[in-house]
Design a protein around this motif. Structure first.
Motif, PDB file in Angstrom:
ATOM      1  N   GLY A 101      14.461  -2.215 -16.857  1.00  0.00           N
ATOM      2  CA  GLY A 101      13.855  -1.512 -15.772  1.00  0.00           C
ATOM      3  C   GLY A 101      13.093  -2.553 -15.002  1.00  0.00           C
ATOM      4  N   PHE A 130      13.943  -3.819 -10.946  1.00  0.00           N
ATOM      5  CA  PHE A 130      12.834  -3.442  -9.834  1.00  0.00           C
ATOM      6  C   PHE A 130      12.376  -4.642  -9.185  1.00  0.00           C
ATOM      7  CE2 PHE A 130      13.330   1.056 -11.404  1.00  0.00           C
ATOM      8  CZ  PHE A 130      13.448   1.478 -10.110  1.00  0.00           C
ATOM      9  N   PHE A 175      13.052  -5.364  -5.327  1.00  0.00           N
ATOM     10  CA  PHE A 175      11.709  -5.731  -4.760  1.00  0.00           C
ATOM     11  C   PHE A 175      12.049  -7.035  -3.812  1.00  0.00           C
ATOM     12  CE2 PHE A 175       7.252  -7.578  -4.124  1.00  0.00           C
ATOM     13  CZ  PHE A 175       6.956  -6.840  -3.324  1.00  0.00           C
ATOM     14  N   VAL A 230       7.941   0.128 -12.808  1.00  0.00           N
ATOM     15  CA  VAL A 230       9.114   0.600 -12.179  1.00  0.00           C
ATOM     16  C   VAL A 230       8.392   1.157 -10.992  1.00  0.00           C
ATOM     17  CG1 VAL A 230      10.631   2.620 -12.478  1.00  0.00           C
ATOM     18  CG2 VAL A 230      10.858   1.104 -14.131  1.00  0.00           C
ATOM     19  N   ILE A 255       5.861  -1.633  -8.883  1.00  0.00           N
ATOM     20  CA  ILE A 255       6.580  -2.996  -8.046  1.00  0.00           C
ATOM     21  C   ILE A 255       7.008  -2.559  -6.735  1.00  0.00           C
ATOM     22  CG2 ILE A 255       8.245  -4.548  -7.994  1.00  0.00           C
ATOM     23  CD1 ILE A 255       8.475  -4.887 -11.014  1.00  0.00           C
ATOM     24  N   LEU A 256       7.694  -1.571  -6.391  1.00  0.00           N
ATOM     25  CA  LEU A 256       8.190  -0.778  -4.973  1.00  0.00           C
ATOM     26  C   LEU A 256       6.939   0.014  -4.477  1.00  0.00           C
ATOM     27  CD1 LEU A 256      11.765  -0.043  -5.266  1.00  0.00           C
ATOM     28  CD2 LEU A 256      11.015  -2.100  -4.641  1.00  0.00           C
ATOM     29  N   THR A 293       3.866  -1.209  -4.352  1.00  0.00           N
ATOM     30  CA  THR A 293       3.566  -2.228  -3.263  1.00  0.00           C
ATOM     31  C   THR A 293       3.691  -1.844  -1.791  1.00  0.00           C
ATOM     32  OG1 THR A 293       4.310  -3.988  -4.703  1.00  0.00           O
ATOM     33  CG2 THR A 293       3.274  -4.818  -2.775  1.00  0.00           C
ATOM     34  N   GLN A 349       7.631   2.590   4.912  1.00  0.00           N
ATOM     35  CA  GLN A 349       6.940   4.076   4.531  1.00  0.00           C
ATOM     36  C   GLN A 349       7.717   5.029   3.514  1.00  0.00           C
ATOM     37  OE1 GLN A 349       5.224   5.991   8.187  1.00  0.00           O
ATOM     38  NE2 GLN A 349       5.658   3.873   9.157  1.00  0.00           N
ATOM     39  N   PHE A 407       7.723   5.594  -4.256  1.00  0.00           N
ATOM     40  CA  PHE A 407       7.316   5.175  -5.413  1.00  0.00           C
ATOM     41  C   PHE A 407       5.956   5.012  -5.813  1.00  0.00           C
ATOM     42  CE2 PHE A 407      11.586   3.502  -5.052  1.00  0.00           C
ATOM     43  CZ  PHE A 407      12.171   3.445  -6.418  1.00  0.00           C
TER      44      PHE A 407
END
Lengths: 141, 474
Positions: A17, A21, A25, B248, B251-252, B254, B268, B274
């Motif tokens: 996972g 990600f 990212f 999970v 990270i996104l 952010t 946005q 997330f």
């Protein structure tokens, strides 16, 4: 937690996972990097703007103000101050500090010379032109 | 109290770190109260200590003492988990003094030298890294942090390599290595403000909503294993699932900082979706803590440590989870971004998740470091009182700041025509700022109460009580 689900399986889910990600990212950041020049009008990023940014940093302006909503919340937002106040007001204001009004929040005098004041205003003018998705909601910041 | 000895004598270096951390914590709170007062009496201490300097000291002390707490926790935890002595206790002691002196010098630099002069003296013209929120440290301090971190990681990693490898140490190591790695972005300061801000979040967000959560999970799991005696297999599974969800979503997540700083509009969506899930790992942590305490296989005599650990799980969920969620969706954040709502969330999240986990570790380890399994009952009772005083003080502060934020948004942000200016709005928030100050003073009283518990001996006749016979007061 159901039987048969071991901590090794949980660990592998973690590794898989996280890796997925991290890569996603990184891909988004890569794409964002390509779009920053156009969104921030990087063509107008002159040496004066860069010098102004260094003056902004060397005097820790962010320790009281916010810029694009980030920083301390003690003094006004400056991302759009160029629109709100205009260049001459900004320079006169900085030169006039501190006001010395009793009990009021005080801004130090940073003893900036005319060249530095101009550079700082150039930085604020350029910042004012960044595409911020229409933030802040109104001119008061 | 039954005398206890350390399983591995090199664990003793942790004591130094814990004492250092708590001393800096007091400094942080004293400056915090100064800031709270400056919100009300604007010219207080001006020009000797302007707001921006006091704020820098407040936030930098927070970061340094938490890092010191993490290091002390690692020095205590890793030998016990790896079942071997620390690779080099001497290195750990030297690093403590290097870190403490570098930190103290930096703080003195902030207080005694104008910031622009400090920047010039320390080579900011060669590589400009200063003057960005939380990363205000001069270049030599930043370089020092990297050196101390690498030497610390070397010491800890070598210890793990020569000993038993458990899930807890692996997760802790990943968190600590990640923390050091992300700090390298503090040296990245592009001329373009938009790019600068994006990489700045690589340090700030990917610390507190990424790598630090691994450290948090590992420390919490360790304290729960020790105080409840629940099977390692069960705790390991929880730990991995919690940190999976943390990364999970985190990270996104952010992206919730990328809404209005000049980055593309798709953030946005990414950030909202997330980060809306970011409370999940914190909720799992709460379930985890309550579950483990319910399934406990022993009554550990240190019930204060259990209270701090459960308190950490609950307050972490409220602060990082709930108070984060209320302003994380981009249409809401459009109005709340950079308001007192952000300050409310920041305070409760740091306290709930990171302050409390470090105190939970200190509370568990310190009695053992002082040669007993748990503190006397009277001392534990004072410790539990201090938990409630600090937590209620923080709760008052956060509710006051939330109130201030809502009114600020109503007056300054919502109106499309004739919105109130920033300073005029601030004048309207004074009631909330007074309440916040009262909360802050209560927090300081709680902290001093906590420190006083270290000096409380056993009550009369308590010596005869067997260690396990403490009544549960939590």
């Amino acid at each position: 937690m159901s039987r048969g689900f071991t901590s090794q399986m949980a660990r592998n889910i973690f590794y898989g996972g996280t890796l997925f990600f991290v890569l996603l990212f990184a891909a988004l950041i890569f794409n964002t990097e390509q779009r920053i020049p156009q969104r921030s009008n990087a063509a107008a990023l002159t040496p004066a703007v860069v010098r102004g940014k260094h003056i902004w940093e060397a005097n820790n302006c962010i320790g009281c103000h916010t810029i694009l909503g980030e920083g301390a919340y003690f003094a006004p937002e400056l991302g759009n101050v160029y629109t709100r106040r205009g260049p001459e007001f900004i320079k006169a204001w900085i030169k006039a500090q501190p006001t010395g009004a009793p009990g009021r929040r005080q801004m130090p005098n940073f003893h900036l010379n005319d060249q530095q004041l101009d550079d700082l205003v150039e930085f604020l003018k350029w910042t004012n032109g960044i595409n911020t998705e229409k933030w802040p909601p109104n001119v008061e910041g | 109290m039954k005398p206890t000895t350390l399983k591995y004598k090199s664990q003793a270096v942790a004591k130094l770190y814990f004492i250092g951390a708590l001393a800096l914590f007091v400094g942080q709170i004293v400056f915090g109260i100064t800031l709270g007062l400056q919100y009300l009496i604007g010219d207080l201490m001006f020009p000797a200590i302007p707001f921006n300097i006091a704020r820098m000291v407040h936030t930098n002390l927070l970061i340094v003492w938490l890092l010191m707490g993490f290091m002390g926790s690692a020095y205590y935890l890793v030998p016990e988990e790896a079942e071997t002595e620390l690779f080099s206790p001497l290195l750990a002691k030297i690093l403590f003094w290097v870190f403490l002196s570098a930190g103290a010098l930096t703080i003195l630099g902030y207080l005694l030298v104008p910031y622009a002069t400090l920047a010039e003296m320390t080579g900011n013209n060669l590589l400009a890294t200063m003057g960005r929120e939380f990363l205000e440290q001069p270049l030599p301090t930043k370089a020092g942090i990297v050196i101390v971190a690498l030497a610390f990681l070397f010491n800890i990693s070598m210890t793990v390599l020569k000993g038993r490898k458990t899930a807890i140490t692996l997760v802790l190591l990943m968190g600590l290595w990640g923390l050091a790695l992300m700090f390298l972005f503090s040296f990245v300061n592009p001329d373009n403000l938009v790019r600068d801000k994006m990489y700045w979040w690589f340090v700030v967000h990917l610390w507190v909503e990424g790598t630090w959560e691994l450290i948090l999970g590992a420390l919490l799991a360790f304290v729960l294993i020790k105080t409840t005696g629940v099977d390692r297999e069960v705790i390991d599974k929880w730990l991995y699932l919690i940190i999976t969800m943390a990364l999970v979503t985190g990270i996104l997540g952010t992206g919730h900082h990328f809404f209005f700083i000049g980055l593309p509009g798709y953030w946005q969506w990414v950030g909202s979706v997330f980060s809306a899930l970011e409370p999940v790992p914190f909720f799992m942590m709460t379930l985890f803590a309550f579950n483990m305490v319910q399934r406990r296989k022993r009554e550990h005599p240190n019930q204060a440590a259990v209270l701090w650990a459960v308190g950490c799980a609950v307050m972490g969920f409220l602060g990082a989870g709930l108070w984060g969620f209320i302003h994380t969706l981009s249409p809401v954040n459009y109005y709340t971004h950079g308001s007192q709502i952000t300050a409310a969330h920041g305070h409760l999240a740091f306290y709930g998740a990171y302050v409390l986990v470090v105190i939970a570790m200190i509370s568990y380890a310190m009695p053992i470091l002082r040669g007993r399994e748990a503190n006397p009952r009277r001392a534990q009772s004072v410790e539990m009182w201090s938990f409630w005083i600090m937590t209620i003080g923080m709760g008052v502060m956060v509710l006051a700041l939330t109130g201030a934020g809502i009114l600020q948004i109503w007056l300054q942000r919502m109106p499309t025509e004739g919105a109130m200016g920033f300073m005029a709005t601030q004048d309207q928030l004074r009631f909330f700022y007074w309440v916040r100050l009262a909360g802050g003073v209560s927090f300081l009283i709680g902290l001093l109460t906590y420190l006083s518990s270290f000096f409380i001996g056993p009550g009369r006749a308590e010596d005869e009580l067997p260690a396990g016979a403490l009544p549960r007061t939590a």
